[in-house]
Write a protein that holds these residues in place. Sequence first.
Motif, PDB file in Angstrom:
ATOM      1  N   ARG A  21     137.133  18.857 118.453  1.00 41.93           N
ATOM      2  CA  ARG A  21     138.254  18.275 119.217  1.00 41.93           C
ATOM      3  C   ARG A  21     137.773  17.615 120.502  1.00 41.93           C
ATOM      4  O   ARG A  21     138.275  16.569 120.899  1.00 41.93           O
ATOM      5  CB  ARG A  21     139.314  19.334 119.500  1.00 41.93           C
ATOM      6  N   VAL A  22     136.756  18.174 121.176  1.00 40.26           N
ATOM      7  CA  VAL A  22     136.254  17.552 122.401  1.00 40.26           C
ATOM      8  C   VAL A  22     135.412  16.321 122.078  1.00 40.26           C
ATOM      9  O   VAL A  22     135.316  15.392 122.889  1.00 40.26           O
ATOM     10  CB  VAL A  22     135.449  18.565 123.244  1.00 40.26           C
ATOM     11  N   VAL A  23     134.830  16.285 120.886  1.00 45.21           N
ATOM     12  CA  VAL A  23     134.118  15.079 120.435  1.00 45.21           C
ATOM     13  C   VAL A  23     135.129  13.953 120.255  1.00 45.21           C
ATOM     14  O   VAL A  23     134.895  12.813 120.676  1.00 45.21           O
ATOM     15  CB  VAL A  23     133.359  15.344 119.122  1.00 45.21           C
ATOM     16  N   GLN A  24     136.258  14.282 119.642  1.00 45.32           N
ATOM     17  CA  GLN A  24     137.309  13.279 119.455  1.00 45.32           C
ATOM     18  C   GLN A  24     137.836  12.789 120.802  1.00 45.32           C
ATOM     19  O   GLN A  24     138.004  11.583 121.011  1.00 45.32           O
ATOM     20  CB  GLN A  24     138.437  13.874 118.609  1.00 45.32           C
ATOM     21  N   ASP A  25     138.095  13.719 121.721  1.00 44.47           N
ATOM     22  CA  ASP A  25     138.528  13.332 123.066  1.00 44.47           C
ATOM     23  C   ASP A  25     137.529  12.370 123.707  1.00 44.47           C
ATOM     24  O   ASP A  25     137.907  11.377 124.336  1.00 44.47           O
ATOM     25  CB  ASP A  25     138.652  14.568 123.961  1.00 44.47           C
ATOM     26  N   SER A  26     136.249  12.685 123.563  1.00 40.10           N
ATOM     27  CA  SER A  26     135.194  11.915 124.219  1.00 40.10           C
ATOM     28  C   SER A  26     135.101  10.495 123.682  1.00 40.10           C
ATOM     29  O   SER A  26     134.953   9.532 124.452  1.00 40.10           O
ATOM     30  CB  SER A  26     133.841  12.624 124.044  1.00 40.10           C
ATOM     31  N   LEU A  27     135.186  10.340 122.360  1.00 44.38           N
ATOM     32  CA  LEU A  27     135.094   9.003 121.782  1.00 44.38           C
ATOM     33  C   LEU A  27     136.357   8.189 122.034  1.00 44.38           C
ATOM     34  O   LEU A  27     136.290   6.968 122.215  1.00 44.38           O
ATOM     35  CB  LEU A  27     134.798   9.102 120.286  1.00 44.38           C
ATOM     36  N   VAL A  28     137.508   8.848 122.062  1.00 43.07           N
ATOM     37  CA  VAL A  28     138.737   8.142 122.434  1.00 43.07           C
ATOM     38  C   VAL A  28     138.627   7.645 123.872  1.00 43.07           C
ATOM     39  O   VAL A  28     138.975   6.495 124.177  1.00 43.07           O
ATOM     40  CB  VAL A  28     139.967   9.050 122.252  1.00 43.07           C
ATOM     41  N   ALA A  29     138.116   8.500 124.769  1.00 37.25           N
ATOM     42  CA  ALA A  29     137.955   8.097 126.176  1.00 37.25           C
ATOM     43  C   ALA A  29     137.013   6.914 126.303  1.00 37.25           C
ATOM     44  O   ALA A  29     137.281   5.955 127.042  1.00 37.25           O
ATOM     45  CB  ALA A  29     137.446   9.275 127.002  1.00 37.25           C
ATOM     46  N   PHE A  30     135.887   6.956 125.579  1.00 35.68           N
ATOM     47  CA  PHE A  30     134.938   5.851 125.635  1.00 35.68           C
ATOM     48  C   PHE A  30     135.565   4.564 125.101  1.00 35.68           C
ATOM     49  O   PHE A  30     135.449   3.488 125.708  1.00 35.68           O
ATOM     50  CB  PHE A  30     133.674   6.174 124.841  1.00 35.68           C
ATOM     51  N   GLY A  31     136.243   4.649 123.952  1.00 33.59           N
ATOM     52  CA  GLY A  31     136.863   3.469 123.373  1.00 33.59           C
ATOM     53  C   GLY A  31     137.922   2.861 124.275  1.00 33.59           C
ATOM     54  O   GLY A  31     137.997   1.635 124.416  1.00 33.59           O
ATOM     55  N   LEU A  32     138.722   3.709 124.916  1.00 34.87           N
ATOM     56  CA  LEU A  32     139.748   3.202 125.830  1.00 34.87           C
ATOM     57  C   LEU A  32     139.122   2.580 127.078  1.00 34.87           C
ATOM     58  O   LEU A  32     139.610   1.565 127.587  1.00 34.87           O
ATOM     59  CB  LEU A  32     140.696   4.336 126.221  1.00 34.87           C
ATOM     60  N   ALA A  33     138.037   3.172 127.551  1.00 34.86           N
ATOM     61  CA  ALA A  33     137.338   2.586 128.705  1.00 34.86           C
ATOM     62  C   ALA A  33     136.782   1.213 128.353  1.00 34.86           C
ATOM     63  O   ALA A  33     136.824   0.283 129.179  1.00 34.86           O
ATOM     64  CB  ALA A  33     136.215   3.515 129.156  1.00 34.86           C
ATOM     65  N   ASP A  34     136.277   1.080 127.147  1.00 36.82           N
ATOM     66  CA  ASP A  34     135.770  -0.223 126.700  1.00 36.82           C
ATOM     67  C   ASP A  34     136.903  -1.246 126.643  1.00 36.82           C
ATOM     68  O   ASP A  34     136.751  -2.394 127.096  1.00 36.82           O
ATOM     69  CB  ASP A  34     135.118  -0.062 125.327  1.00 36.82           C
ATOM     70  N   LEU A  35     138.063  -0.841 126.126  1.00 41.02           N
ATOM     71  CA  LEU A  35     139.212  -1.735 126.059  1.00 41.02           C
ATOM     72  C   LEU A  35     139.725  -2.084 127.452  1.00 41.02           C
ATOM     73  O   LEU A  35     140.118  -3.224 127.709  1.00 41.02           O
ATOM     74  CB  LEU A  35     140.333  -1.087 125.237  1.00 41.02           C
ATOM     75  N   CYS A  36     139.708  -1.124 128.366  1.00 38.59           N
ATOM     76  CA  CYS A  36     140.122  -1.387 129.750  1.00 38.59           C
ATOM     77  C   CYS A  36     139.195  -2.411 130.397  1.00 38.59           C
ATOM     78  O   CYS A  36     139.644  -3.316 131.118  1.00 38.59           O
ATOM     79  CB  CYS A  36     140.111  -0.092 130.570  1.00 38.59           C
ATOM     80  N   GLY A  37     137.895  -2.278 130.143  1.00 41.92           N
ATOM     81  CA  GLY A  37     136.934  -3.216 130.705  1.00 41.92           C
ATOM     82  C   GLY A  37     137.126  -4.625 130.182  1.00 41.92           C
ATOM     83  O   GLY A  37     136.982  -5.607 130.921  1.00 41.92           O
TER      84      GLY A  37
END
Length: 373
Positions: free
Chosen positions: A341-357
């Motif tokens: 579950r924390v792996v999923q959280d981490s990749l979602v966070a990274f993907g959203l940060a990429d989209l924000c950028g």
Amino acid sequence: MSDTYGKSVTLTIFGESHGPAVGATVTGLAPGVPVDMEFMRGQMEKRRAKGKISTSRTEADAVRVLSGVYRGAATGTALTLVIENTNTRSGDYTKTEELLRPGHADYTAHMKYGGHQDARGGGHFSGRLTAPVVAAGSIFTKLLQTKGVAIATHLAQCAGIDDAPFSGDPARLKEQLDALNAADFAVLDPLRARAMTQAIEAAAAEGDSVGGILETVVLGLPAGLGEPFFGSVESTLAALLFSIPAVKGVEFGLGFGFAGLTGSRANDAFRMQGTRVVTATNHNGGVNGGISNGMPLVLRTVVKPTPSIYKVQQTVDFAAKRNATLQISGRHDPCILHRARVVQDSLVAFGLADLCGQHFGTAWQEGTAWNMD
């Protein structure tokens, strides 16, 4: 071979399960972004193996920063993290190294790399590579938190046992996300946590394993992230989520539940909430046309049962080119949901940060928050 993902920010992973170390390199962080090592340790703790419901291979998972951080903040150059492997037992794999493990990447890895892959413990295909993902992901999770974005995942289903659902009330939903992020075993109903744990232990006692469903909710995203086709919110996150070992399905909002609905039931009506546009329901999970609409982002993944089981299985002796049977030894998880579950959280966070950028440029990393009105 591609071990790098991302556009405005990138994540590269390296290492093998039984090699000296695993690690990650992150680029695209703005100078001055805080790198909270204490928060990182807390995220790593959520992934660690614990008790009878996890593998007996326990690692310290101490993260060492090689570059890109000075005085607790990103320098703006490549940030590299390393995690040493300190508890390997490669001998467990020696006597069965020519036998293809069902459900694993032994055969496909051999065909791709011509026998040059490090097969010990799954090598580069191992879930061990999710450790640096969590370490790197903690930076983006914390960064998004400073912008008012909350991410949390629960075991929506494990071994056929359903957890309680997320609340539709925004205030209660935020409380649930906070509680999940503070929990060792991320469920909304403690009684169902006990039932799930017992089911995992029962499968382990029989030399078997179980799978389930992880459900993630993200609060506080602005409208406008993502692209209409390639680079949509769904396609960006799905590519990352399918990179998690054992994930075999991804859906957003009602997902496959849309198949049984009419358009009048599936559509989310638009309403005004003060000066903000919101939807009366959230069947689409916070995304329309591949672009975030400001409502909670809701997604689920299907995680298959851990393929490393102790039962006798039919396979092939690849060297001898003949049918054979296999009974593995070694240390393996009877279930990975509670650790994933924390792996999923981490990749979602990274993907959203990429989209924000991609939408806001690097300025979003330096500002306090975005304007959602």
